[in-house]
Design a protein around this motif. Structure first.
Motif, PDB file in Angstrom:
ATOM      1  N   GLU A   1     -26.492   9.196  25.841  1.00  0.00           N
ATOM      2  CA  GLU A   1     -26.989   8.057  25.873  1.00  0.00           C
ATOM      3  C   GLU A   1     -26.469   7.315  24.904  1.00  0.00           C
ATOM      4  O   GLU A   1     -26.916   6.376  24.145  1.00  0.00           O
ATOM      5  N   ILE A   2     -25.315   7.423  24.677  1.00  0.00           N
ATOM      6  CA  ILE A   2     -24.878   6.101  23.811  1.00  0.00           C
ATOM      7  C   ILE A   2     -24.312   4.874  24.168  1.00  0.00           C
ATOM      8  O   ILE A   2     -24.742   4.001  23.316  1.00  0.00           O
ATOM      9  N   TYR A   3     -24.752   4.688  25.439  1.00  0.00           N
ATOM     10  CA  TYR A   3     -24.395   2.888  25.727  1.00  0.00           C
ATOM     11  C   TYR A   3     -26.078   2.609  26.492  1.00  0.00           C
ATOM     12  O   TYR A   3     -26.567   1.591  27.125  1.00  0.00           O
ATOM     13  N   VAL A   4     -27.176   3.614  25.740  1.00  0.00           N
ATOM     14  CA  VAL A   4     -28.708   3.316  26.138  1.00  0.00           C
ATOM     15  C   VAL A   4     -28.816   2.668  24.301  1.00  0.00           C
ATOM     16  O   VAL A   4     -28.473   3.280  23.497  1.00  0.00           O
ATOM     17  N   PRO A   5     -29.983   1.121  25.234  1.00  0.00           N
ATOM     18  CA  PRO A   5     -30.533   1.048  23.805  1.00  0.00           C
ATOM     19  C   PRO A   5     -31.062   1.897  23.118  1.00  0.00           C
ATOM     20  O   PRO A   5     -31.673   2.639  23.672  1.00  0.00           O
ATOM     21  N   LYS A   6     -31.117   1.740  21.411  1.00  0.00           N
ATOM     22  CA  LYS A   6     -31.467   3.009  20.624  1.00  0.00           C
ATOM     23  C   LYS A   6     -33.117   3.034  20.495  1.00  0.00           C
ATOM     24  O   LYS A   6     -32.972   3.446  21.064  1.00  0.00           O
ATOM     25  N   VAL A   7     -33.588   2.052  20.698  1.00  0.00           N
ATOM     26  CA  VAL A   7     -35.145   2.018  21.301  1.00  0.00           C
ATOM     27  C   VAL A   7     -35.541   3.187  22.543  1.00  0.00           C
ATOM     28  O   VAL A   7     -36.420   3.181  22.426  1.00  0.00           O
ATOM     29  N   LYS A   8     -34.534   3.475  23.391  1.00  0.00           N
ATOM     30  CA  LYS A   8     -34.760   4.042  24.057  1.00  0.00           C
ATOM     31  C   LYS A   8     -34.257   5.438  24.481  1.00  0.00           C
ATOM     32  O   LYS A   8     -34.712   5.687  25.315  1.00  0.00           O
ATOM     33  N   ARG A   9     -33.409   5.490  23.674  1.00  0.00           N
ATOM     34  CA  ARG A   9     -32.506   6.995  23.354  1.00  0.00           C
ATOM     35  C   ARG A   9     -34.046   8.072  23.054  1.00  0.00           C
ATOM     36  O   ARG A   9     -34.742   8.231  22.695  1.00  0.00           O
ATOM     37  N   GLN A  10     -33.669   8.623  23.602  1.00  0.00           N
ATOM     38  CA  GLN A  10     -34.242  10.460  24.497  1.00  0.00           C
ATOM     39  C   GLN A  10     -34.155  11.050  23.029  1.00  0.00           C
ATOM     40  O   GLN A  10     -35.090  11.491  22.396  1.00  0.00           O
ATOM     41  N   TYR A  11     -32.529  11.311  23.045  1.00  0.00           N
ATOM     42  CA  TYR A  11     -32.285  12.128  21.836  1.00  0.00           C
ATOM     43  C   TYR A  11     -31.078  11.699  20.812  1.00  0.00           C
ATOM     44  O   TYR A  11     -31.434  12.497  19.657  1.00  0.00           O
ATOM     45  N   GLY A  12     -30.655  10.618  21.098  1.00  0.00           N
ATOM     46  CA  GLY A  12     -29.930  10.752  19.437  1.00  0.00           C
ATOM     47  C   GLY A  12     -28.631   9.458  20.093  1.00  0.00           C
ATOM     48  O   GLY A  12     -28.223   9.918  21.916  1.00  0.00           O
ATOM     49  N   TYR A  13     -27.714   9.032  19.739  1.00  0.00           N
ATOM     50  CA  TYR A  13     -26.381   8.153  20.351  1.00  0.00           C
ATOM     51  C   TYR A  13     -24.871   9.927  20.133  1.00  0.00           C
ATOM     52  O   TYR A  13     -24.783   9.114  21.510  1.00  0.00           O
ATOM     53  N   TYR A  14     -25.146  10.657  19.423  1.00  0.00           N
ATOM     54  CA  TYR A  14     -23.914  11.216  20.231  1.00  0.00           C
ATOM     55  C   TYR A  14     -23.657  12.990  20.204  1.00  0.00           C
ATOM     56  O   TYR A  14     -24.109  13.692  19.148  1.00  0.00           O
ATOM     57  N   VAL A  15     -24.834  13.230  21.416  1.00  0.00           N
ATOM     58  CA  VAL A  15     -25.765  14.043  20.969  1.00  0.00           C
ATOM     59  C   VAL A  15     -24.980  15.889  21.370  1.00  0.00           C
ATOM     60  O   VAL A  15     -24.364  15.555  22.154  1.00  0.00           O
ATOM     61  N   LEU A  16     -25.474  16.897  20.593  1.00  0.00           N
ATOM     62  CA  LEU A  16     -24.243  17.506  20.921  1.00  0.00           C
ATOM     63  C   LEU A  16     -24.884  19.292  21.862  1.00  0.00           C
ATOM     64  O   LEU A  16     -26.416  19.821  20.785  1.00  0.00           O
TER      65      LEU A  16
ATOM     66  N   ARG B   1     -26.938  30.116  27.747  1.00  0.00           N
ATOM     67  CA  ARG B   1     -27.834  29.165  28.328  1.00  0.00           C
ATOM     68  C   ARG B   1     -27.848  27.902  27.468  1.00  0.00           C
ATOM     69  O   ARG B   1     -27.051  28.402  25.978  1.00  0.00           O
ATOM     70  N   LEU B   2     -28.467  26.695  27.503  1.00  0.00           N
ATOM     71  CA  LEU B   2     -28.014  25.731  26.466  1.00  0.00           C
ATOM     72  C   LEU B   2     -30.165  26.016  25.826  1.00  0.00           C
ATOM     73  O   LEU B   2     -30.612  25.875  26.887  1.00  0.00           O
ATOM     74  N   ILE B   3     -29.500  26.123  25.390  1.00  0.00           N
ATOM     75  CA  ILE B   3     -31.196  26.030  24.490  1.00  0.00           C
ATOM     76  C   ILE B   3     -31.599  25.155  23.563  1.00  0.00           C
ATOM     77  O   ILE B   3     -32.679  25.009  23.296  1.00  0.00           O
ATOM     78  N   GLY B   4     -31.043  24.068  23.424  1.00  0.00           N
ATOM     79  CA  GLY B   4     -31.531  22.859  22.883  1.00  0.00           C
ATOM     80  C   GLY B   4     -30.181  21.753  22.634  1.00  0.00           C
ATOM     81  O   GLY B   4     -28.914  21.494  23.257  1.00  0.00           O
ATOM     82  N   ARG B   5     -30.305  20.940  21.362  1.00  0.00           N
ATOM     83  CA  ARG B   5     -28.835  20.008  21.090  1.00  0.00           C
ATOM     84  C   ARG B   5     -29.216  19.207  19.968  1.00  0.00           C
ATOM     85  O   ARG B   5     -30.085  19.749  18.947  1.00  0.00           O
ATOM     86  N   ILE B   6     -28.712  18.320  19.081  1.00  0.00           N
ATOM     87  CA  ILE B   6     -28.424  18.385  18.118  1.00  0.00           C
ATOM     88  C   ILE B   6     -28.057  16.636  18.238  1.00  0.00           C
ATOM     89  O   ILE B   6     -27.137  16.636  19.046  1.00  0.00           O
ATOM     90  N   ASP B   7     -28.142  15.617  17.754  1.00  0.00           N
ATOM     91  CA  ASP B   7     -28.252  14.793  16.951  1.00  0.00           C
ATOM     92  C   ASP B   7     -27.699  15.053  15.665  1.00  0.00           C
ATOM     93  O   ASP B   7     -27.813  14.026  14.820  1.00  0.00           O
ATOM     94  N   PRO B   8     -25.910  14.222  15.377  1.00  0.00           N
ATOM     95  CA  PRO B   8     -25.167  14.912  14.176  1.00  0.00           C
ATOM     96  C   PRO B   8     -24.521  13.422  13.995  1.00  0.00           C
ATOM     97  O   PRO B   8     -23.547  12.766  15.198  1.00  0.00           O
ATOM     98  N   LEU B   9     -24.513  13.383  12.766  1.00  0.00           N
ATOM     99  CA  LEU B   9     -23.611  12.203  12.111  1.00  0.00           C
ATOM    100  C   LEU B   9     -22.670  12.402  11.066  1.00  0.00           C
ATOM    101  O   LEU B   9     -23.358  12.897   9.680  1.00  0.00           O
ATOM    102  N   VAL B  10     -21.124  12.661  11.209  1.00  0.00           N
ATOM    103  CA  VAL B  10     -20.653  12.123   9.915  1.00  0.00           C
ATOM    104  C   VAL B  10     -20.575  11.478   9.099  1.00  0.00           C
ATOM    105  O   VAL B  10     -19.948   9.987   9.687  1.00  0.00           O
ATOM    106  N   ASP B  11     -20.987  11.719   7.780  1.00  0.00           N
ATOM    107  CA  ASP B  11     -20.690  10.462   6.731  1.00  0.00           C
ATOM    108  C   ASP B  11     -18.640  10.677   5.958  1.00  0.00           C
ATOM    109  O   ASP B  11     -18.891  11.523   5.244  1.00  0.00           O
ATOM    110  N   ARG B  12     -17.991  10.250   5.960  1.00  0.00           N
ATOM    111  CA  ARG B  12     -16.851  10.497   5.422  1.00  0.00           C
ATOM    112  C   ARG B  12     -16.545   9.916   4.333  1.00  0.00           C
ATOM    113  O   ARG B  12     -16.021  11.030   3.374  1.00  0.00           O
ATOM    114  N   LYS B  13     -17.287   8.886   3.678  1.00  0.00           N
ATOM    115  CA  LYS B  13     -17.210   8.932   3.115  1.00  0.00           C
ATOM    116  C   LYS B  13     -18.085   9.596   1.599  1.00  0.00           C
ATOM    117  O   LYS B  13     -17.173   9.852   0.308  1.00  0.00           O
ATOM    118  N   GLN B  14     -18.603  10.012   2.002  1.00  0.00           N
ATOM    119  CA  GLN B  14     -19.787  11.237   0.856  1.00  0.00           C
ATOM    120  C   GLN B  14     -19.444  12.218   1.566  1.00  0.00           C
ATOM    121  O   GLN B  14     -19.933  13.455   0.684  1.00  0.00           O
TER     122      GLN B  14
END
Length: 412
Positions: A322-337, A344-357
């Motif tokens: 969903e990287i190229y899907v507008p944010k309001v239309k995403r079901q799970y998130g920008y960069y979903v793992l 089995r594939l049992i789920g997914r996470i929507d993570p983001l790294v803050d490299r400064k913090q």
């Protein structure tokens, strides 16, 4: 001879095992890394680094903690790997150079409308081509920003490549095997002549179409574990399997591959499925119960799930980027793992790294409707997130409010 029957569970375990996503992690080092890439065939490249570059995540899922300097050494010093097109722009094996050289030649001699258009544009801009090659020849590896745009006829495209004449010419020279990525600095590619990048031991024998497909199809099938002709076609060197039907018949007649039937209860799955002879011992071990599951997070571009339709068929898991899907239309998130738990594939996470913090923010965790609800699974999911945080150098993990109730206690 009766066709082997296997269950979907055994099929998935074979697939996961051949993808090097089961069992204990191998001993760290460049040799283990090269072995993993041999089994996968390629590592897709993608510039997005919301968490970490995709190819680094693919290796992490299979190697655990590893030294990224090993990959740099294999790429830029030993030259055991190079960048080219597989099922997308990828890191591929130098020992497989004849497979990729075939496609370089196809692009050089293409008689398609697109090929003719590119060839005409290159001819019209012969001065730009000569300028690039002369500068590289004289000065060594250079970034695209170094070259002046001396084109006389600008490249037109309805997409992002329009008027990017230097990049378009570099891309053509790369596609046709004249230049290669010699290094990367701050993720910028530095281009050099292919003859200076390839080591002396590089195999260069030309492959006729039948032999090319026989070699590539076997590599694709082994990476898949089990698969149909359509799956083979979509994997590794995607859509570059001339005479695939005839080649599969030959490989089957020669005993190198065999048909296998997947049976779910009393229902047989449609299509003709194949397994490679070399993987029959692994299949027999799995059927005997020799299975060591692992819980890990997958890159959205992971080799296991790069064929979305196959992923849905085998794992009953609908995954779309969903990287190229507008944010309001995403079901799970920008960069979903996706979360792989055993077979089995049992789920997914929507993570983001803050490299400064130095933090890993997990905006949301989602569980599939039939995901295991036991404490052990919840702990395994939490541990896989901890492993990801350690890999990206995060000192803390921050969870958003979106968590499945069945795992919530472990995700603190």
């Amino acid at each position: 001879m009766m066709m082997r029957l296997i269950t979907p569970t055994i099929a998935r375990r074979l697939v996961v095992s051949r993808q090097r996503l089961a069992g204990a992690y191998p001993q760290a080092g460049a040799a283990a890394m090269l072995d993993v890439i041999r089994d996968l065939g390629c590592l897709q490249l993608d510039p997005i680094s919301a968490v970490s570059r995709s190819h680094t995540l693919v290796l992490r899922s299979r190697l655990g903690a590893y030294d990224r300097a090993d990959l740099d050494r294999l790429l830029w010093q030993e030259r055991s790997l190079f960048e080219f097109w597989a099922h997308a722009a990828s890191i591929v094996l130098t020992e497989d150079y004849p497979v990729h050289a075939f496609q370089m030649n196809v692009w050089r001699e293409s008689a398609s409308a697109w090929g003719e258009r590119v060839r005409l544009w290159v001819e019209q801009n012969a001065g730009l081509r000569q300028h690039i090659l002369e500068e590289i020849s004289a000065k060594g590896a250079l970034p695209s920003s170094y070259f002046e745009d001396s084109s006389v006829d600008s490249w037109y495209s309805s997409g992002w490549t329009s008027n990017r004449n230097v990049s378009q010419m570099l891309g053509h020279l790369w596609d046709t095997g004249v230049i290669m990525v010699a290094n990367r600095k701050n993720n910028h590619r530095y281009w050099d002549l292919a003859e200076r990048c390839l080591p002396e031991w590089t195999p260069r024998e030309p492959l006729p179409p039948h032999e090319l497909t026989a070699r590539a199809a076997q590599k694709s099938l082994r990476a898949l574990g089990v698969g149909t002709a359509k799956h083979i076609q979509a994997h590794y060197t995607r859509s570059r399997y001339p005479e695939l039907g005839a080649v599969l018949k030959t490989l089957e007649a020669d005993g190198l591959i065999e048909r296998i039937q997947i049976q779910d209860g009393g229902t047989e799955w449609s299509d003709t499925w194949y397994i490679h002879r070399a993987d029959l011992p692994l299949l027999e071990r799995l059927e005997a119960g020799d299975w060591q599951p692992r819980t890990t997070l997958l890159s959205p571009f992971d080799n296991l799930i790069c064929d979305r339709n196959r992923t849905e068929r085998l794992f009953d898991f609908n995954f779309r980027i969903e990287i190229y899907v507008p944010k309001v239309k995403r079901q799970y998130g920008y960069y979903v793992l996706p979360i792989l738990h055993g077979d089995r594939l049992i789920g997914r996470i929507d993570p983001l790294v803050d490299r400064k913090q130095n933090t890993l923010t997990v905006n949301a965790v989602y569980a599939e409707p039939d995901a295991p609800a036991d404490r052990e699974t919840a702990r395994a999911v939490a541990d896989s997130i901890q492993e990801l945080a350690a890999f990206v150098g995060a000192k803390a993990i921050h969870y958003g409010s979106e968590k499945p109730a069945i795992w919530k206690q472990a995700l603190q």
